[in-house]
Scaffold this motif. Sequence first.
Motif, PDB file in Angstrom:
ATOM      1  N   ASP A  51       0.823  -1.211   0.000  1.00  0.00           N
ATOM      2  CA  ASP A  51       0.000   0.000   0.000  1.00  0.00           C
ATOM      3  C   ASP A  51       0.855   1.258   0.000  1.00  0.00           C
ATOM      4  N   VAL A  52       2.001   1.197   0.669  1.00  0.00           N
ATOM      5  CA  VAL A  52       2.919   2.338   0.638  1.00  0.00           C
ATOM      6  C   VAL A  52       3.445   2.555  -0.781  1.00  0.00           C
ATOM      7  N   GLU A  53       3.799   1.467  -1.464  1.00  0.00           N
ATOM      8  CA  GLU A  53       4.263   1.591  -2.847  1.00  0.00           C
ATOM      9  C   GLU A  53       3.166   2.166  -3.749  1.00  0.00           C
ATOM     10  N   ARG A  54       1.944   1.795  -3.486  1.00  0.00           N
ATOM     11  CA  ARG A  54       0.835   2.281  -4.310  1.00  0.00           C
ATOM     12  C   ARG A  54       0.611   3.786  -4.160  1.00  0.00           C
ATOM     13  N   ALA A  55       1.144   4.376  -3.106  1.00  0.00           N
ATOM     14  CA  ALA A  55       1.014   5.826  -2.919  1.00  0.00           C
ATOM     15  C   ALA A  55       1.930   6.605  -3.859  1.00  0.00           C
ATOM     16  N   THR A  56       2.786   5.900  -4.602  1.00  0.00           N
ATOM     17  CA  THR A  56       3.763   6.565  -5.462  1.00  0.00           C
ATOM     18  C   THR A  56       3.113   7.508  -6.463  1.00  0.00           C
ATOM     19  N   MET A  57       2.046   7.082  -7.109  1.00  0.00           N
ATOM     20  CA  MET A  57       1.427   7.905  -8.141  1.00  0.00           C
ATOM     21  C   MET A  57       0.842   9.183  -7.563  1.00  0.00           C
ATOM     22  N   HIS A  58       0.220   9.100  -6.400  1.00  0.00           N
ATOM     23  CA  HIS A  58      -0.291  10.309  -5.759  1.00  0.00           C
ATOM     24  C   HIS A  58       0.855  11.263  -5.431  1.00  0.00           C
ATOM     25  N   HIS A  59       1.930  10.693  -4.902  1.00  0.00           N
ATOM     26  CA  HIS A  59       3.075  11.524  -4.548  1.00  0.00           C
ATOM     27  C   HIS A  59       3.683  12.170  -5.790  1.00  0.00           C
ATOM     28  N   MET A  60       3.835  11.410  -6.865  1.00  0.00           N
ATOM     29  CA  MET A  60       4.418  11.969  -8.081  1.00  0.00           C
ATOM     30  C   MET A  60       3.551  13.090  -8.639  1.00  0.00           C
ATOM     31  N   ARG A  61       2.255  12.913  -8.579  1.00  0.00           N
ATOM     32  CA  ARG A  61       1.355  13.971  -9.027  1.00  0.00           C
ATOM     33  C   ARG A  61       1.576  15.259  -8.234  1.00  0.00           C
ATOM     34  N   ASP A  62       1.710  15.122  -6.908  1.00  0.00           N
ATOM     35  CA  ASP A  62       1.940  16.294  -6.078  1.00  0.00           C
ATOM     36  C   ASP A  62       3.283  16.950  -6.388  1.00  0.00           C
ATOM     37  N   VAL A  63       4.281  16.137  -6.699  1.00  0.00           N
ATOM     38  CA  VAL A  63       5.595  16.672  -7.040  1.00  0.00           C
ATOM     39  C   VAL A  63       5.542  17.453  -8.353  1.00  0.00           C
ATOM     40  N   LEU A  64       4.816  16.909  -9.328  1.00  0.00           N
ATOM     41  CA  LEU A  64       4.852  17.494 -10.673  1.00  0.00           C
ATOM     42  C   LEU A  64       3.963  18.727 -10.844  1.00  0.00           C
ATOM     43  N   VAL A  65       3.219  19.111  -9.812  1.00  0.00           N
ATOM     44  CA  VAL A  65       2.526  20.405  -9.886  1.00  0.00           C
ATOM     45  C   VAL A  65       3.387  21.521  -9.299  1.00  0.00           C
ATOM     46  N   THR A  66       4.576  21.186  -8.847  1.00  0.00           N
ATOM     47  CA  THR A  66       5.538  22.161  -8.341  1.00  0.00           C
ATOM     48  C   THR A  66       6.531  22.503  -9.458  1.00  0.00           C
ATOM     49  N   PHE A 215       7.911  13.966  10.315  1.00  0.00           N
ATOM     50  CA  PHE A 215       8.199  13.387   9.006  1.00  0.00           C
ATOM     51  C   PHE A 215       8.044  11.874   9.017  1.00  0.00           C
ATOM     52  N   LEU A 216       7.478  11.358   7.924  1.00  0.00           N
ATOM     53  CA  LEU A 216       7.438   9.921   7.665  1.00  0.00           C
ATOM     54  C   LEU A 216       7.755   9.696   6.192  1.00  0.00           C
ATOM     55  N   PRO A 217       8.361   8.566   5.851  1.00  0.00           N
ATOM     56  CA  PRO A 217       8.598   8.264   4.434  1.00  0.00           C
ATOM     57  C   PRO A 217       7.304   8.280   3.628  1.00  0.00           C
ATOM     58  N   THR A 218       7.438   8.458   2.335  1.00  0.00           N
ATOM     59  CA  THR A 218       6.305   8.622   1.433  1.00  0.00           C
ATOM     60  C   THR A 218       5.334   7.450   1.524  1.00  0.00           C
ATOM     61  N   GLY A 219       4.046   7.781   1.631  1.00  0.00           N
ATOM     62  CA  GLY A 219       2.993   6.779   1.672  1.00  0.00           C
ATOM     63  C   GLY A 219       2.605   6.347   3.064  1.00  0.00           C
ATOM     64  N   MET A 220       3.480   6.515   4.044  1.00  0.00           N
ATOM     65  CA  MET A 220       3.191   6.034   5.391  1.00  0.00           C
ATOM     66  C   MET A 220       2.181   6.907   6.111  1.00  0.00           C
ATOM     67  N   ARG A 221       2.163   8.185   5.814  1.00  0.00           N
ATOM     68  CA  ARG A 221       1.212   9.073   6.480  1.00  0.00           C
ATOM     69  C   ARG A 221      -0.226   8.735   6.085  1.00  0.00           C
ATOM     70  N   GLU A 222      -0.400   8.185   4.896  1.00  0.00           N
ATOM     71  CA  GLU A 222      -1.740   7.841   4.431  1.00  0.00           C
ATOM     72  C   GLU A 222      -2.231   6.500   4.989  1.00  0.00           C
ATOM     73  N   GLU A 223      -1.344   5.739   5.602  1.00  0.00           N
ATOM     74  CA  GLU A 223      -1.719   4.447   6.168  1.00  0.00           C
ATOM     75  C   GLU A 223      -2.319   4.615   7.570  1.00  0.00           C
ATOM     76  N   PRO A 224      -3.187   3.685   7.996  1.00  0.00           N
ATOM     77  CA  PRO A 224      -3.708   3.746   9.363  1.00  0.00           C
ATOM     78  C   PRO A 224      -2.568   3.731  10.373  1.00  0.00           C
ATOM     79  N   SER A 225      -2.687   4.562  11.397  1.00  0.00           N
ATOM     80  CA  SER A 225      -1.621   4.654  12.405  1.00  0.00           C
ATOM     81  C   SER A 225      -1.347   3.297  13.051  1.00  0.00           C
TER      82      SER A 225
END
Length: 275
Positions: A51-66, A215-225
Amino acid sequence: MTETADAQQGFDIRAFTRSAVGSHSDALPLDAFAERPLTPDTVRTLAYLRDVERATMHHMRDVLVTPSHKDARLTAFLATWAFEKYWIADAFDRIVGAQADSVHAERGLVGRALHRIDETRDRLAPIGTAIAANLIGEDVIATHVTRGAIDEYWTREVYSALSDAEARPELTELLATFAHVRSRHRVFFEEEALRRLAETDGARRLTRAMLSRRFLPTGMREEPSAETRYVFRSLFPDARSRGRIARIDRRIDALPGMGGLRVMQRAAQRFGAAA
């Protein structure tokens, strides 16, 4: 950009894109795992990593609007990076799907509950990110590549800890394959972070501010605590774990202007792991 210009920057983007690693399905030892199933703890951890790996596309989208989208070298890298991470997530999903329906059910309930929130966030987040990042300017790119480097430092230690915890040759070999794929990601992000952080005070201040927060590595913040806490506690429970966490922080300390933050030690303490 010419071949010579790309070579002068160190990491060979063209070679990377031409040799992208796709599906791992043919190499997955699903028969061995079916004959001798992985432990429930390992399956739960693999589901989390998927699930953390699956967050990659969301993260890349956020990066590419910068302002990152103006850097052709970075965007070329990110396209292949996301492709390789997609197939790693697919491999984890195949293993989890073949091992434990209970994991699907447990995480499916959580996933459905969070889906509506994610849909709203997905619509609104790029707007705020784009406005803020474009006001800041190119210094924001340093935060993205530093985050990428830390993601790779973290993942390397997670794979190593998981291999030790399960001690199955088939799993160890598979995780070593994924680590090899990701080693090129680490090289790129680390080179870029070192270069960009060294260039301006603004890049260092902005990146240090990002890492000084929770701070948490990418995708971890979106996971249940509860799942993040589980992964920290199960993979980093003891004195040896402190060595792994400290190793990540030493790598972060080596980046220009990032010394003394104890980024991952603070995260481990927050989630109840050894630190």
